[in-house]
Design a protein around this motif. Structure first.
Motif, PDB file in Angstrom:
ATOM      1  N   MET A   1      19.785  66.463   5.194  1.00  0.00           N
ATOM      2  CA  MET A   1      19.231  65.271   4.603  1.00  0.00           C
ATOM      3  C   MET A   1      20.114  64.085   4.977  1.00  0.00           C
ATOM      4  O   MET A   1      21.313  64.121   4.826  1.00  0.00           O
ATOM      5  N   SER A   2      19.507  63.054   5.440  1.00  0.00           N
ATOM      6  CA  SER A   2      20.276  61.882   5.824  1.00  0.00           C
ATOM      7  C   SER A   2      20.383  60.904   4.659  1.00  0.00           C
ATOM      8  O   SER A   2      19.637  60.977   3.685  1.00  0.00           O
ATOM      9  N   TYR A   3      21.308  59.989   4.803  1.00  0.00           N
ATOM     10  CA  TYR A   3      21.495  58.948   3.781  1.00  0.00           C
ATOM     11  C   TYR A   3      20.213  58.137   3.608  1.00  0.00           C
ATOM     12  O   TYR A   3      19.822  57.794   2.498  1.00  0.00           O
ATOM     13  N   GLU A   4      19.534  57.824   4.711  1.00  0.00           N
ATOM     14  CA  GLU A   4      18.311  57.030   4.648  1.00  0.00           C
ATOM     15  C   GLU A   4      17.218  57.758   3.876  1.00  0.00           C
ATOM     16  O   GLU A   4      16.483  57.143   3.099  1.00  0.00           O
ATOM     17  N   THR A   5      17.103  59.066   4.083  1.00  0.00           N
ATOM     18  CA  THR A   5      16.107  59.857   3.370  1.00  0.00           C
ATOM     19  C   THR A   5      16.406  59.872   1.879  1.00  0.00           C
ATOM     20  O   THR A   5      15.504  59.703   1.053  1.00  0.00           O
ATOM     21  N   LEU A   6      17.668  60.047   1.541  1.00  0.00           N
ATOM     22  CA  LEU A   6      18.077  60.038   0.139  1.00  0.00           C
ATOM     23  C   LEU A   6      17.808  58.683  -0.493  1.00  0.00           C
ATOM     24  O   LEU A   6      17.286  58.591  -1.607  1.00  0.00           O
ATOM     25  N   GLN A   7      18.133  57.634   0.221  1.00  0.00           N
ATOM     26  CA  GLN A   7      17.905  56.276  -0.280  1.00  0.00           C
ATOM     27  C   GLN A   7      16.416  56.025  -0.520  1.00  0.00           C
ATOM     28  O   GLN A   7      16.023  55.466  -1.545  1.00  0.00           O
ATOM     29  N   ARG A   8      15.582  56.473   0.388  1.00  0.00           N
ATOM     30  CA  ARG A   8      14.136  56.301   0.242  1.00  0.00           C
ATOM     31  C   ARG A   8      13.622  57.078  -0.972  1.00  0.00           C
ATOM     32  O   ARG A   8      12.805  56.569  -1.747  1.00  0.00           O
TER      33      ARG A   8
ATOM     34  N   CYS B   1      15.293  57.823  -3.665  1.00  0.00           N
ATOM     35  CA  CYS B   1      15.750  57.111  -4.867  1.00  0.00           C
ATOM     36  C   CYS B   1      14.874  55.897  -5.143  1.00  0.00           C
ATOM     37  O   CYS B   1      14.518  55.629  -6.294  1.00  0.00           O
ATOM     38  N   ARG B   2      14.528  55.176  -4.109  1.00  0.00           N
ATOM     39  CA  ARG B   2      13.641  54.016  -4.290  1.00  0.00           C
ATOM     40  C   ARG B   2      12.279  54.441  -4.810  1.00  0.00           C
ATOM     41  O   ARG B   2      11.709  53.798  -5.697  1.00  0.00           O
ATOM     42  N   GLU B   3      11.739  55.508  -4.231  1.00  0.00           N
ATOM     43  CA  GLU B   3      10.433  56.004  -4.662  1.00  0.00           C
ATOM     44  C   GLU B   3      10.485  56.491  -6.112  1.00  0.00           C
ATOM     45  O   GLU B   3       9.550  56.274  -6.876  1.00  0.00           O
ATOM     46  N   ALA B   4      11.582  57.123  -6.498  1.00  0.00           N
ATOM     47  CA  ALA B   4      11.740  57.577  -7.884  1.00  0.00           C
ATOM     48  C   ALA B   4      11.831  56.391  -8.826  1.00  0.00           C
ATOM     49  O   ALA B   4      11.269  56.405  -9.926  1.00  0.00           O
TER      50      ALA B   4
ATOM     51  N   ARG C   1      17.256  63.520  -8.224  1.00  0.00           N
ATOM     52  CA  ARG C   1      18.570  63.939  -8.740  1.00  0.00           C
ATOM     53  C   ARG C   1      19.065  65.185  -8.001  1.00  0.00           C
ATOM     54  O   ARG C   1      20.221  65.257  -7.585  1.00  0.00           O
ATOM     55  N   GLN C   2      18.189  66.160  -7.812  1.00  0.00           N
ATOM     56  CA  GLN C   2      18.571  67.385  -7.093  1.00  0.00           C
ATOM     57  C   GLN C   2      18.917  67.078  -5.643  1.00  0.00           C
ATOM     58  O   GLN C   2      19.874  67.630  -5.100  1.00  0.00           O
ATOM     59  N   ASN C   3      18.151  66.202  -5.016  1.00  0.00           N
ATOM     60  CA  ASN C   3      18.436  65.816  -3.630  1.00  0.00           C
ATOM     61  C   ASN C   3      19.786  65.124  -3.523  1.00  0.00           C
ATOM     62  O   ASN C   3      20.536  65.362  -2.584  1.00  0.00           O
ATOM     63  N   PHE C   4      20.106  64.261  -4.492  1.00  0.00           N
ATOM     64  CA  PHE C   4      21.388  63.578  -4.489  1.00  0.00           C
ATOM     65  C   PHE C   4      22.529  64.579  -4.627  1.00  0.00           C
ATOM     66  O   PHE C   4      23.520  64.516  -3.896  1.00  0.00           O
TER      67      PHE C   4
ATOM     68  N   ASN D   1      12.855  56.000 -16.627  1.00  0.00           N
ATOM     69  CA  ASN D   1      13.606  55.033 -15.851  1.00  0.00           C
ATOM     70  C   ASN D   1      14.183  53.996 -16.808  1.00  0.00           C
ATOM     71  O   ASN D   1      13.835  53.946 -17.985  1.00  0.00           O
ATOM     72  N   ILE D   2      15.044  53.156 -16.324  1.00  0.00           N
ATOM     73  CA  ILE D   2      15.753  52.206 -17.172  1.00  0.00           C
ATOM     74  C   ILE D   2      14.801  51.213 -17.831  1.00  0.00           C
ATOM     75  O   ILE D   2      14.998  50.817 -18.968  1.00  0.00           O
ATOM     76  N   ALA D   3      13.752  50.855 -17.150  1.00  0.00           N
ATOM     77  CA  ALA D   3      12.821  49.867 -17.691  1.00  0.00           C
ATOM     78  C   ALA D   3      12.125  50.373 -18.953  1.00  0.00           C
ATOM     79  O   ALA D   3      11.693  49.593 -19.785  1.00  0.00           O
ATOM     80  N   ASN D   4      12.008  51.691 -19.089  1.00  0.00           N
ATOM     81  CA  ASN D   4      11.333  52.264 -20.256  1.00  0.00           C
ATOM     82  C   ASN D   4      12.304  52.633 -21.364  1.00  0.00           C
ATOM     83  O   ASN D   4      11.922  53.302 -22.314  1.00  0.00           O
ATOM     84  N   ALA D   5      13.551  52.240 -21.257  1.00  0.00           N
ATOM     85  CA  ALA D   5      14.565  52.627 -22.247  1.00  0.00           C
ATOM     86  C   ALA D   5      14.300  52.024 -23.603  1.00  0.00           C
ATOM     87  O   ALA D   5      13.702  51.056 -23.806  1.00  0.00           O
TER      88      ALA D   5
END
Length: 57
Positions: free
Chosen positions: A1-8, A10-13, A24-27, A53-57
């Motif tokens: 897994m590349s950094y770019e894939t992980l970053q994408r 996270c953004r999608e999540a 979280r598991q991928n990270f 997510n944080i917005a729903n806290a």
């Protein structure tokens, strides 16, 4: 897994288009492969997560 894939993932999540638990598991997998995961007796600050997510806290 590349950094770019992980970053994408996270953004999608963050937008709700990818399960937070999967991101979280991928990270964890990414940092373990990169040798950055510390597996020792450290306190868990995460608590019980219900995948909000944080917005729903």
């Amino acid at each position: 897994m590349s950094y770019e894939t992980l970053q994408r993932a996270c953004r999608e999540a963050a937008c709700g288009r990818f399960p937070l638990s999967a991101a979280r598991q991928n990270f964890q997998r990414f940092v373990k492969r990169a040798g950055m995961l510390i597996e020792s007796d450290m306190p868990s600050f995460a608590g019980s997560s219900n995948d909000r997510n944080i917005a729903n806290a």
